[in-house]
Design an enzyme around this catalytic site. Structure first.
Site, PDB file in Angstrom:
ATOM      1  CE  LYS A 157     -26.755  23.655  22.586  1.00  9.60           C
ATOM      2  NZ  LYS A 157     -26.952  24.444  23.654  1.00  9.60           N
ATOM      3  N   GLY A 164     -18.003  25.426  22.013  1.00 20.99           N
ATOM      4  CA  GLY A 164     -18.321  25.128  20.855  1.00 20.99           C
ATOM      5  C   GLY A 164     -18.283  23.625  20.307  1.00 20.99           C
ATOM      6  CD  GLU A 199     -30.172  23.985  24.234  1.00 19.69           C
ATOM      7  OE1 GLU A 199     -29.618  24.140  25.309  1.00 19.69           O
ATOM      8  OE2 GLU A 199     -29.719  24.708  23.528  1.00 19.69           O
ATOM      9  CE  LYS A 200     -38.979  26.055  17.912  1.00 16.08           C
ATOM     10  NZ  LYS A 200     -38.980  24.790  16.860  1.00 16.08           N
ATOM     11  NE  ARG A 291     -15.055  28.546  31.586  1.00 17.28           N
ATOM     12  CZ  ARG A 291     -15.307  29.451  30.500  1.00 17.28           C
ATOM     13  NH1 ARG A 291     -14.902  30.359  30.370  1.00 17.28           N
ATOM     14  NH2 ARG A 291     -16.125  29.093  29.414  1.00 17.28           N
ATOM     15  CB  VAL A 294     -12.505  34.292  26.906  1.00 17.51           C
ATOM     16  CG1 VAL A 294     -11.526  35.087  25.852  1.00 17.51           C
ATOM     17  CG2 VAL A 294     -12.113  33.005  26.876  1.00 17.51           C
TER      18      VAL A 294
HETATM   19  P1  ADP Z   1     -15.937  31.646  26.873  1.00 13.66           P
HETATM   20  O1  ADP Z   1     -17.347  31.356  26.988  1.00 13.66           O
HETATM   21  O2  ADP Z   1     -15.015  32.324  27.779  1.00 13.66           O
HETATM   22  O3  ADP Z   1     -15.601  32.213  25.638  1.00 13.66           O
HETATM   23  P2  ADP Z   1     -15.194  29.015  26.046  1.00 13.66           P
HETATM   24  O4  ADP Z   1     -16.430  28.219  26.274  1.00 13.66           O
HETATM   25  O5  ADP Z   1     -15.358  29.530  24.394  1.00 13.66           O
HETATM   26  O6  ADP Z   1     -15.441  30.439  26.908  1.00 13.66           O
HETATM   27  O7  ADP Z   1     -14.041  28.570  26.162  1.00 13.66           O
HETATM   28  C1  ADP Z   1     -12.998  29.156  27.210  1.00 13.66           C
HETATM   29  C2  ADP Z   1     -11.614  28.728  26.604  1.00 13.66           C
HETATM   30  O8  ADP Z   1     -11.382  27.376  26.708  1.00 13.66           O
HETATM   31  C3  ADP Z   1     -11.473  28.946  25.136  1.00 13.66           C
HETATM   32  O9  ADP Z   1      -9.943  29.365  25.063  1.00 13.66           O
HETATM   33  C4  ADP Z   1     -11.751  27.721  24.598  1.00 13.66           C
HETATM   34  O10 ADP Z   1     -11.116  27.477  23.215  1.00 13.66           O
HETATM   35  C5  ADP Z   1     -11.082  26.862  25.785  1.00 13.66           C
HETATM   36  N1  ADP Z   1     -12.154  25.482  25.478  1.00 13.66           N
HETATM   37  C6  ADP Z   1     -13.093  25.388  26.365  1.00 13.66           C
HETATM   38  N2  ADP Z   1     -13.906  24.168  26.435  1.00 13.66           N
HETATM   39  C7  ADP Z   1     -12.935  23.539  25.458  1.00 13.66           C
HETATM   40  C8  ADP Z   1     -12.820  22.200  25.072  1.00 13.66           C
HETATM   41  N3  ADP Z   1     -13.731  21.290  25.417  1.00 13.66           N
HETATM   42  N4  ADP Z   1     -11.714  21.690  24.617  1.00 13.66           N
HETATM   43  C9  ADP Z   1     -10.900  22.704  24.219  1.00 13.66           C
HETATM   44  N5  ADP Z   1     -10.798  23.896  24.606  1.00 13.66           N
HETATM   45  C10 ADP Z   1     -11.785  24.443  25.366  1.00 13.66           C
HETATM   46  P1  ADP Z   2     -20.556  25.819  24.872  1.00 16.63           P
HETATM   47  O1  ADP Z   2     -20.646  25.203  26.095  1.00 16.63           O
HETATM   48  O2  ADP Z   2     -20.029  25.191  23.647  1.00 16.63           O
HETATM   49  O3  ADP Z   2     -20.273  27.359  24.794  1.00 16.63           O
HETATM   50  P2  ADP Z   2     -23.454  26.831  24.626  1.00 16.63           P
HETATM   51  O4  ADP Z   2     -24.646  26.025  24.727  1.00 16.63           O
HETATM   52  O5  ADP Z   2     -22.991  28.036  25.221  1.00 16.63           O
HETATM   53  O6  ADP Z   2     -22.189  25.778  24.068  1.00 16.63           O
HETATM   54  O7  ADP Z   2     -23.624  27.387  23.057  1.00 16.63           O
HETATM   55  C1  ADP Z   2     -22.355  27.943  22.149  1.00 16.63           C
HETATM   56  C2  ADP Z   2     -23.014  28.709  21.161  1.00 16.63           C
HETATM   57  O8  ADP Z   2     -23.721  27.701  20.036  1.00 16.63           O
HETATM   58  C3  ADP Z   2     -23.977  29.834  21.255  1.00 16.63           C
HETATM   59  O9  ADP Z   2     -23.802  30.896  21.593  1.00 16.63           O
HETATM   60  C4  ADP Z   2     -24.896  29.823  20.127  1.00 16.63           C
HETATM   61  O10 ADP Z   2     -24.462  30.686  18.984  1.00 16.63           O
HETATM   62  C5  ADP Z   2     -24.779  28.531  19.527  1.00 16.63           C
HETATM   63  N1  ADP Z   2     -26.171  27.696  20.089  1.00 16.63           N
HETATM   64  C6  ADP Z   2     -26.113  26.820  21.151  1.00 16.63           C
HETATM   65  N2  ADP Z   2     -27.383  26.484  21.374  1.00 16.63           N
HETATM   66  C7  ADP Z   2     -28.289  27.175  20.355  1.00 16.63           C
HETATM   67  C8  ADP Z   2     -29.788  26.752  20.198  1.00 16.63           C
HETATM   68  N3  ADP Z   2     -30.563  26.133  20.747  1.00 16.63           N
HETATM   69  N4  ADP Z   2     -30.131  27.511  19.031  1.00 16.63           N
HETATM   70  C9  ADP Z   2     -29.176  28.425  18.502  1.00 16.63           C
HETATM   71  N5  ADP Z   2     -28.018  28.243  18.641  1.00 16.63           N
HETATM   72  C10 ADP Z   2     -27.410  27.729  19.745  1.00 16.63           C
END
Ligand code: ADP
Ligand code: ADP
Ligand code: MG
Length: 446
Positions: A157, A164, A199-200, A291, A294
């Site tokens: 990561k 995502g 991460e695992k 923050r 969504v």
């Molecule tokens: P939430 O956890 O509230 O669903 P997300 O982390 O999925 O939030 O992202 C919130 C919003 O910002 C979404 O509309 C997502 O598409 C956008 N977003 C977040 N991070 C990025 C990024 N690195 N690049 C582009 N869009 C992002």
């Molecule tokens: P982002 O900043 O893009 O939102 P997150 O760390 O919150 O990243 O992870 C987004 C999603 O990816 C999680 O909701 C989960 O579905 C998957 N994920 C992330 N880390 C793990 C993990 N260690 N094991 C399994 N799924 C994971």
């Protein structure tokens, strides 16, 4: 009279404007060349052109935003979500120029925005984090050695990843070796930092998050949980509150963990503690989003609280209307469906003109819209058209009401993910509440 600049666009800008109107606060919207006909531009008291469509020249242009703030003599700036909402440098500039940033302090944002730093802070506060390995300068050799110790599969990561993007699943050492350099490069391009950690991988995981709120007087409350495990590409598609199939002790443990996590950084304003739960309901801290989220409407629907109002009150150092945790109650059931202009088979964006856009109305239905009929969904931004939120007394009636209501949504001119929502609502996995982050892929038969 107070005046707030909204440094965002689409549905979240409109959502913030609605609360400001109710609070008798003037609003200033900003719009790029691609957005001038969107509903939020018309709804704001004033709208300022910010620049051409690409985000670097418009919504991410800090100097331009500050110019507009000065010209309009605003008191505060609300960043919404996405875009600059988790940019500590932006928050810092706002504070320095003498405006109020509607969110936590830039210091806390800096700490929690970096996932490595956040993991360390949480581990020190006694909050369980996903087993993993982080180091400021991880080499491929370190990565392989530590992944072997943790056990495959692992997630590689980006420390500053989001939405995502910036994470990759590695089943074995060969995959880790193959993805290592490209992930650093991608992370550098997208997030300006190539810092990675491991991460695992938690199989059959559930993504459960807790909405927290730190008041101006320094108290931290939780507003219960949201289950956001219906995902595509590690991004949420459907969210609900309360979470089905979770025992009360598991919930209490989560709330406690979330409040502790927020207290550890003296958190003020709205925030979310994202956790991942393994098949045995063990919770692990994933990240903190500093923050508005969504999916905040499902929490608002079951608690009766306007989170944007609380954010504004707290930013202006005023009291929120609750003083103890028991003043916050959860009632009924709420599910949010993110309606995207995207191909339901590939999940790729499907930009185009909204020839038709109609949502059903009625009790228990809330639509947070970003567009109106005749507007264009352009390729420059996130293709979410609206959030469709259904609330009822019980989960079962919420599902059946949603299933009917979704049939009455009419969108023409772009492809949408509405068929995906229908398939999920029709699935046994969703119905019995025992779904996890891979369930959507399974429902689609991939
Ligand atoms: P939430 O956890 O509230 O669903 P997300 O982390 O999925 O939030 O992202 C919130 C919003 O910002 C979404 O509309 C997502 O598409 C956008 N977003 C977040 N991070 C990025 C990024 N690195 N690049 C582009 N869009 C992002
Ligand atoms: P982002 O900043 O893009 O939102 P997150 O760390 O919150 O990243 O992870 C987004 C999603 O990816 C999680 O909701 C989960 O579905 C998957 N994920 C992330 N880390 C793990 C993990 N260690 N094991 C399994 N799924 C994971
Ligand atoms: Mg996340």
């Amino acid at each position: 009279m107070r005046k707030i600049l909204i440094a965002n666009r689409g549905e979240i800008a409109l959502r913030i404007i609605k609360t400001c109107k109710r609070m008798d606060i003037k609003t200033v919207a900003v719009y790029s060349d691609a957005d001038q006909d969107l509903p939020y531009v018309e709804a704001a008291d004033t709208a300022e052109h910010i620049g051409p469509p690409p985000v670097a020249q418009s919504y991410l242009h800090i100097e331009r935003l500050l110019e507009i703030a000065a010209k309009e003599k605003v008191d505060a700036i609300h960043p919404g979500y996405g875009l600059l909402s988790e940019n500590a440098e932006f928050a810092e500039r706002i504070e320095k120029e003498g405006y109020i940033f509607i969110g936590p302090s830039s210091e806390v944002m800096k700490k929690m925005g970096d996932k490595i730093e956040a993991r360390k802070t949480m581990a020190e506060a006694g909050v369980p984090v996903v087993p993993g390995y982080e180091s400021e300068s991880m080499t491929l050799e370190d990565a392989c050695k530590e992944a072997g110790r943790i056990g495959y599969p692992v997630m590689l990561k980006a420390s500053s990843g989001g939405g995502g993007v910036g994470m990759v699943l590695c089943d074995d050492e060969q995959a880790l070796t193959q993805h290592f350099e490209p992930t650093i490069k991608r992370s550098q391009t997208y997030f300006g930092s190539g810092k990675l950690f491991i991460e695992k991988y938690i199989p059959k995981a559930r993504h459960i998050e807790v909405q927290i709120f730190g008041s101006a007087e320094g108290k931290v409350f939780h507003l219960f949980e949201r289950n956001c495990s219906i995902q595509r590409r590690n991004q949420k598609v459907i969210e609900e509150s309360p979470s089905p199939s979770l025992t009360q002790p598991a919930k209490d443990k989560l709330y406690d963990l979330a409040v502790r996590a927020a207290e550890a950084v003296n958190y003020k304003n709205a925030g979310t503690i994202e956790c991942i739960l393994d098949a045995d309901e063990n919770p692990y801290f994933l990240e903190m989003n500093t923050r508005l989220q969504v999916e905040h409407p499902v929490t608002e629907e079951v608690t009766g609280i306007d989170l944007v109002e609380w954010q504004i009150l707290t930013a202006f150092n005023e009291e929120i209307p609750v003083h103890s945790q028991k003043d916050i109650q959860q009632q009924g059931h709420s599910i949010e469906f993110r309606i995207y202009a995207e191909d339901p088979k590939t999940f790729y964006p499907s930009p185009g003109t909204l020839e038709k856009l109609e949502f059903p109305e009625g009790e228990g239905i809330r639509v947070d819209e970003g567009y109106k009929e005749t507007n264009k969904v352009t390729p420059y931004y996130d293709p979410m058209i609206a959030k469709f939120i259904v609330t009822a007394d019980s989960r079962q009636s919420c599902i059946s009401q949603a299933r009917q209501a979704i049939d009455s949504i009419k969108v023409e001119g772009v492809k949408t993910n509405i068929p995906v929502h229908k398939a999920v609502l029709d699935s046994a996995e969703f119905m019995d509440g025992k779904y996890h982050t891979q369930t959507l892929t399974k429902i689609k038969g991939e």
